[in-house]
Scaffold this active site. Structure first.
Site, PDB file in Angstrom:
ATOM      1  N   ILE A  55      -2.028  -3.160  -4.707  1.00 17.13           N
ATOM      2  CA  ILE A  55      -1.578  -3.323  -3.323  1.00 17.13           C
ATOM      3  C   ILE A  55      -2.786  -3.391  -2.388  1.00 17.13           C
ATOM      4  O   ILE A  55      -3.428  -2.391  -2.130  1.00 17.13           O
ATOM      5  CB  ILE A  55      -0.711  -2.140  -2.906  1.00 17.13           C
ATOM      6  CG1 ILE A  55       0.299  -1.810  -4.007  1.00 17.13           C
ATOM      7  CG2 ILE A  55      -0.039  -2.416  -1.568  1.00 17.13           C
ATOM      8  CD1 ILE A  55       1.497  -2.660  -4.030  1.00 17.13           C
ATOM      9  N   PRO A  56      -3.153  -4.579  -1.913  1.00 18.30           N
ATOM     10  CA  PRO A  56      -4.289  -4.728  -0.995  1.00 18.30           C
ATOM     11  C   PRO A  56      -3.970  -4.188   0.389  1.00 18.30           C
ATOM     12  O   PRO A  56      -3.898  -4.932   1.359  1.00 18.30           O
ATOM     13  CB  PRO A  56      -4.528  -6.239  -0.980  1.00 18.30           C
ATOM     14  CG  PRO A  56      -3.187  -6.852  -1.285  1.00 18.30           C
ATOM     15  CD  PRO A  56      -2.461  -5.848  -2.158  1.00 18.30           C
ATOM     16  N   CYS A  57      -3.771  -2.900   0.492  1.00 17.30           N
ATOM     17  CA  CYS A  57      -3.392  -2.306   1.771  1.00 17.30           C
ATOM     18  C   CYS A  57      -4.498  -2.506   2.803  1.00 17.30           C
ATOM     19  O   CYS A  57      -4.258  -2.418   3.999  1.00 17.30           O
ATOM     20  CB  CYS A  57      -3.081  -0.830   1.582  1.00 17.30           C
ATOM     21  SG  CYS A  57      -4.146  -0.023   0.397  1.00 17.30           S
ATOM     22  N   HIS A  58      -5.699  -2.778   2.370  1.00 21.18           N
ATOM     23  CA  HIS A  58      -6.791  -3.000   3.326  1.00 21.18           C
ATOM     24  C   HIS A  58      -6.588  -4.293   4.095  1.00 21.18           C
ATOM     25  O   HIS A  58      -7.206  -4.535   5.112  1.00 21.18           O
ATOM     26  CB  HIS A  58      -8.120  -3.011   2.574  1.00 21.18           C
ATOM     27  CG  HIS A  58      -8.226  -4.074   1.542  1.00 21.18           C
ATOM     28  ND1 HIS A  58      -7.924  -3.852   0.217  1.00 21.18           N
ATOM     29  CD2 HIS A  58      -8.592  -5.362   1.649  1.00 21.18           C
ATOM     30  CE1 HIS A  58      -8.115  -4.992  -0.444  1.00 21.18           C
ATOM     31  NE2 HIS A  58      -8.509  -5.920   0.398  1.00 21.18           N
ATOM     32  N   VAL A  60      -3.824  -4.957   5.441  1.00 16.89           N
ATOM     33  CA  VAL A  60      -2.771  -4.650   6.418  1.00 16.89           C
ATOM     34  C   VAL A  60      -3.379  -3.872   7.581  1.00 16.89           C
ATOM     35  O   VAL A  60      -3.975  -2.822   7.400  1.00 16.89           O
ATOM     36  CB  VAL A  60      -1.665  -3.824   5.752  1.00 16.89           C
ATOM     37  CG1 VAL A  60      -0.510  -3.623   6.727  1.00 16.89           C
ATOM     38  CG2 VAL A  60      -1.175  -4.509   4.491  1.00 16.89           C
TER      39      VAL A  60
END
Length: 105
Positions: A55-58, A60
């Site tokens: 999950i590339p939360c960075h 977001v």
DNA sequence: CAACTGACTCACT
DNA sequence: TAGTGAGCCAGTT
């Protein structure tokens, strides 16, 4: 997998959809997940981050392109580094949404 | 089952 | 421009 049961599952899918070099906002993810006003829930779910790396939360950021101060991986500094790594320019603690915001299809 | 918390957003002062 | 308040949603206790 065809029918994500929980809202969180849909959030993860939406975040994973963000292409490299682009960013998305919590609001945008909430809309893609099915609840345009669940921006708060999105942040909460991503904070749990059950699959760091998947999950590339960075990618977001907040609605104004602001990076999160409570980043799960190490903080705002780590978040900034990841964005820079994706060829995304970071101004202080913000990114140019007008340039990197993923508008979907 | 009810209440609290939290990576949010918008509007008003 | 900055600060405060209220509203919304899902998950956790």
């Amino acid at each position: 997998m065809s029918q994500p049961s929980t809202f969180s599952q849909r959030v993860y899918e939406a975040v994973k959809r963000i292409p490299k070099g682009s960013v998305s906002t919590y609001k945008r993810i909430a809309i893609l997940a099915g609840s345009p006003n669940a921006s708060r829930a999105v942040g909460n779910i991503l904070h749990q981050n059950p699959f760091p790396g998947e999950i590339p939360c960075h990618r977001v950021v907040s609605s104004s392109g602001r990076l999160t101060a409570a980043f799960a991986f190490g903080g705002l500094d780590a978040h900034k580094e990841m964005l820079l790594r994706e060829n995304i320019e970071v101004y202080g603690n913000k990114v140019n949404l007008n340039k990197y915001l993923y508008r979907g299809e």
